[in-house]
Design a protein around this motif. Structure first.
Motif, PDB file in Angstrom:
ATOM      1  N   ASP A   1      15.467  -6.157 -11.284  1.00 45.53           N
ATOM      2  CA  ASP A   1      16.165  -6.654 -10.097  1.00 45.53           C
ATOM      3  C   ASP A   1      15.394  -7.750  -9.386  1.00 45.53           C
ATOM      4  N   ASP A   2      14.089  -7.762  -9.578  1.00 46.32           N
ATOM      5  CA  ASP A   2      13.259  -8.772  -8.939  1.00 46.32           C
ATOM      6  C   ASP A   2      12.009  -8.969  -9.781  1.00 46.32           C
ATOM      7  N   TYR A   3      11.288 -10.044  -9.483  1.00 50.67           N
ATOM      8  CA  TYR A   3      10.179 -10.489 -10.319  1.00 50.67           C
ATOM      9  C   TYR A   3       9.070 -10.989  -9.413  1.00 50.67           C
ATOM     10  N   LEU A   4       7.846 -10.527  -9.627  1.00 50.23           N
ATOM     11  CA  LEU A   4       6.715 -10.942  -8.809  1.00 50.23           C
ATOM     12  C   LEU A   4       5.557 -11.332  -9.713  1.00 50.23           C
ATOM     13  N   THR A   5       5.025 -12.535  -9.490  1.00 54.18           N
ATOM     14  CA  THR A   5       3.960 -13.063 -10.338  1.00 54.18           C
ATOM     15  C   THR A   5       2.590 -12.719  -9.767  1.00 54.18           C
ATOM     16  N   LYS A   6       1.693 -12.248 -10.628  1.00 54.38           N
ATOM     17  CA  LYS A   6       0.307 -11.984 -10.247  1.00 54.38           C
ATOM     18  C   LYS A   6      -0.480 -13.302 -10.231  1.00 54.38           C
ATOM     19  N   PRO A   7      -1.448 -13.426  -9.326  1.00 51.85           N
ATOM     20  CA  PRO A   7      -1.752 -12.511  -8.214  1.00 51.85           C
ATOM     21  C   PRO A   7      -0.723 -12.663  -7.107  1.00 51.85           C
ATOM     22  N   PHE A   8      -0.451 -11.582  -6.406  1.00 54.17           N
ATOM     23  CA  PHE A   8       0.542 -11.610  -5.341  1.00 54.17           C
ATOM     24  C   PHE A   8      -0.093 -11.127  -4.046  1.00 54.17           C
ATOM     25  N   HIS A   9       0.511 -11.499  -2.941  1.00 56.15           N
ATOM     26  CA  HIS A   9       0.027 -11.058  -1.631  1.00 56.15           C
ATOM     27  C   HIS A   9       0.613  -9.687  -1.334  1.00 56.15           C
ATOM     28  N   ILE A  10      -0.171  -8.816  -0.748  1.00 60.90           N
ATOM     29  CA  ILE A  10       0.287  -7.449  -0.501  1.00 60.90           C
ATOM     30  C   ILE A  10       1.512  -7.407   0.404  1.00 60.90           C
ATOM     31  N   ASP A  11       1.588  -8.307   1.362  1.00 63.08           N
ATOM     32  CA  ASP A  11       2.746  -8.324   2.263  1.00 63.08           C
ATOM     33  C   ASP A  11       4.018  -8.687   1.507  1.00 63.08           C
ATOM     34  N   GLU A  12       3.879  -9.573   0.526  1.00 63.11           N
ATOM     35  CA  GLU A  12       5.062  -9.952  -0.257  1.00 63.11           C
ATOM     36  C   GLU A  12       5.525  -8.788  -1.124  1.00 63.11           C
ATOM     37  N   LEU A  13       4.595  -8.063  -1.729  1.00 59.39           N
ATOM     38  CA  LEU A  13       4.964  -6.897  -2.532  1.00 59.39           C
ATOM     39  C   LEU A  13       5.709  -5.878  -1.679  1.00 59.39           C
TER      40      LEU A  13
ATOM     41  N   LEU B   1      -7.276  -1.016 -12.234  1.00 57.26           N
ATOM     42  CA  LEU B   1      -7.643  -1.467 -10.901  1.00 57.26           C
ATOM     43  C   LEU B   1      -6.431  -1.945 -10.111  1.00 57.26           C
ATOM     44  N   ILE B   2      -5.550  -2.700 -10.772  1.00 59.08           N
ATOM     45  CA  ILE B   2      -4.331  -3.171 -10.106  1.00 59.08           C
ATOM     46  C   ILE B   2      -3.439  -1.985  -9.756  1.00 59.08           C
ATOM     47  N   ALA B   3      -3.314  -1.035 -10.694  1.00 61.05           N
ATOM     48  CA  ALA B   3      -2.469   0.135 -10.464  1.00 61.05           C
ATOM     49  C   ALA B   3      -2.973   0.948  -9.268  1.00 61.05           C
ATOM     50  N   VAL B   4      -4.289   1.143  -9.191  1.00 61.75           N
ATOM     51  CA  VAL B   4      -4.870   1.893  -8.078  1.00 61.75           C
ATOM     52  C   VAL B   4      -4.625   1.168  -6.758  1.00 61.75           C
ATOM     53  N   SER B   5      -4.761  -0.158  -6.776  1.00 59.98           N
ATOM     54  CA  SER B   5      -4.544  -0.944  -5.555  1.00 59.98           C
ATOM     55  C   SER B   5      -3.096  -0.853  -5.086  1.00 59.98           C
ATOM     56  N   ILE B   6      -2.160  -0.967  -6.033  1.00 58.41           N
ATOM     57  CA  ILE B   6      -0.747  -0.886  -5.680  1.00 58.41           C
ATOM     58  C   ILE B   6      -0.410   0.503  -5.148  1.00 58.41           C
ATOM     59  N   ARG B   7      -0.950   1.510  -5.814  1.00 59.42           N
ATOM     60  CA  ARG B   7      -0.694   2.885  -5.373  1.00 59.42           C
ATOM     61  C   ARG B   7      -1.191   3.101  -3.947  1.00 59.42           C
ATOM     62  N   GLN B   8      -2.400   2.667  -3.666  1.00 56.17           N
ATOM     63  CA  GLN B   8      -2.961   2.843  -2.334  1.00 56.17           C
ATOM     64  C   GLN B   8      -2.144   2.097  -1.291  1.00 56.17           C
ATOM     65  N   LEU B   9      -1.741   0.879  -1.631  1.00 59.31           N
ATOM     66  CA  LEU B   9      -0.953   0.062  -0.713  1.00 59.31           C
ATOM     67  C   LEU B   9       0.372   0.736  -0.380  1.00 59.31           C
ATOM     68  N   LEU B  10       1.064   1.215  -1.397  1.00 60.05           N
ATOM     69  CA  LEU B  10       2.369   1.838  -1.180  1.00 60.05           C
ATOM     70  C   LEU B  10       2.232   3.177  -0.458  1.00 60.05           C
ATOM     71  N   GLN B  11       1.190   3.929  -0.775  1.00 63.23           N
ATOM     72  CA  GLN B  11       0.984   5.198  -0.077  1.00 63.23           C
ATOM     73  C   GLN B  11       0.693   4.975   1.402  1.00 63.23           C
ATOM     74  N   GLU B  12      -0.095   3.945   1.708  1.00 65.21           N
ATOM     75  CA  GLU B  12      -0.380   3.636   3.110  1.00 65.21           C
ATOM     76  C   GLU B  12       0.880   3.214   3.854  1.00 65.21           C
ATOM     77  N   ALA B  13       1.864   2.696   3.097  1.00 66.15           N
ATOM     78  CA  ALA B  13       3.137   2.304   3.705  1.00 66.15           C
ATOM     79  C   ALA B  13       4.100   3.482   3.824  1.00 66.15           C
ATOM     80  N   GLY B  14       3.671   4.659   3.354  1.00 70.48           N
ATOM     81  CA  GLY B  14       4.486   5.858   3.529  1.00 70.48           C
ATOM     82  C   GLY B  14       5.267   6.314   2.328  1.00 70.48           C
ATOM     83  N   TYR B  15       5.080   5.665   1.171  1.00 70.46           N
ATOM     84  CA  TYR B  15       5.802   6.050  -0.030  1.00 70.46           C
ATOM     85  C   TYR B  15       4.992   7.050  -0.855  1.00 70.46           C
ATOM     86  N   ALA B  16       5.680   7.924  -1.574  1.00 72.95           N
ATOM     87  CA  ALA B  16       5.034   8.790  -2.553  1.00 72.95           C
ATOM     88  C   ALA B  16       5.026   8.029  -3.877  1.00 72.95           C
ATOM     89  N   VAL B  17       3.881   7.947  -4.527  1.00 73.34           N
ATOM     90  CA  VAL B  17       3.721   7.069  -5.687  1.00 73.34           C
ATOM     91  C   VAL B  17       3.135   7.818  -6.874  1.00 73.34           C
TER      92      VAL B  17
END
Length: 227
Positions: A98-110, A11-27
């Motif tokens: 290179d960087d570290y992000l703790t779950k849960p995280f805000h989509i804007d921060e990611l 579920l997290i992977a799908v959410s991240i993928r969708q978020l990054l794709q909407e931002a224009g990245y190929a994932v």
């Protein structure tokens, strides 16, 4: 740009993928360390986002991060984890993250951290691209043509950015698909031609030549001197 996400929580992977794709990245997404490394070995990505705890390899995400670092010292790695402790962060950073992000995280921060890592990458090209009357700013994801702000979709932006980063060179349709669409893309074959048409329509300016040139049988280019 292409991003590899290695996250065992579907579920997290799908959410991240969708978020990054909407931002224009190929994932591309994998759910275990071995599959993640195999995918990375096939074609290194511009950025890797991986979870600290991954199945499939002793050491999980830490071992995967070290393996990626052995293969490339330049590709940025963003590590995700639900463990919010200084020791866990130090371990991840020492492994090569290179960087570290703790779950849960805000989509804007990611998204902000992804943009920052891509800007800091040693292979990154100048932040602001200018070719003829075209100006593209990756930081704000804005495009200006002949002084006019152009509103683009995420895919249109990805295609134009790649062409501008390779200004003067002929870019094939397969290269554009590799950059703007992920490895699971199985859509219609003339998708690049369709998006080039969309871009031309939006970039058209009276008195100026078409900034995108078609090379029949070879691909497309944005010439440094469109005149």
């Amino acid at each position: 740009m292409r991003i590899l996400v290695v996250e065992d929580d579907v579920l997290i992977a799908v959410s991240i993928r969708q978020l990054l794709q909407e931002a224009g990245y190929a994932v591309d997404v994998e759910h275990d360390a071995i599959s993640g490394l195999r995918t990375f070995d096939i074609e290194p990505r511009d950025l890797v986002v991986l979870d600290l705890r991954l199945p499939g390899m002793a050491g999980g995400g830490i071992a995967l991060c070290r393996a990626i670092r052995e293969r490339s010292a330049n590709i940025p790695v963003l590590m995700l984890t639900a463990i919010d402790s200084a020791a866990a962060k130090v371990t991840g950073l020492d492994a090569g993250a290179d960087d570290y992000l703790t779950k849960p995280f805000h989509i804007d921060e990611l998204l902000a951290r992804v943009r920052a890592l891509l800007r800091r990458a040693p292979t990154a090209i100048q932040p602001r691209l200018a070719v003829g009357a075209l100006v593209l700013d990756p930081a704000s994801r804005s495009v200006v043509h002949a002084g006019r702000v152009i509103a683009l979709t995420a895919k249109e932006y990805a295609v134009l950015e790649y062409l501008m980063r390779h200004a003067g060179a002929v870019v094939s349709s397969s290269e554009l698909i590799d950059h703007a669409w992920d490895s699971n893309y199985d859509g219609y074959s003339n998708v690049v031609q369709t998006y080039i048409r969309y871009l031309r329509r939006k970039l058209r300016s009276p008195g100026l030549p078409d900034p995108i040139r078609t090379h029949r049988g070879s691909g497309y280019s944005i010439d440094t001197d469109p005149s």
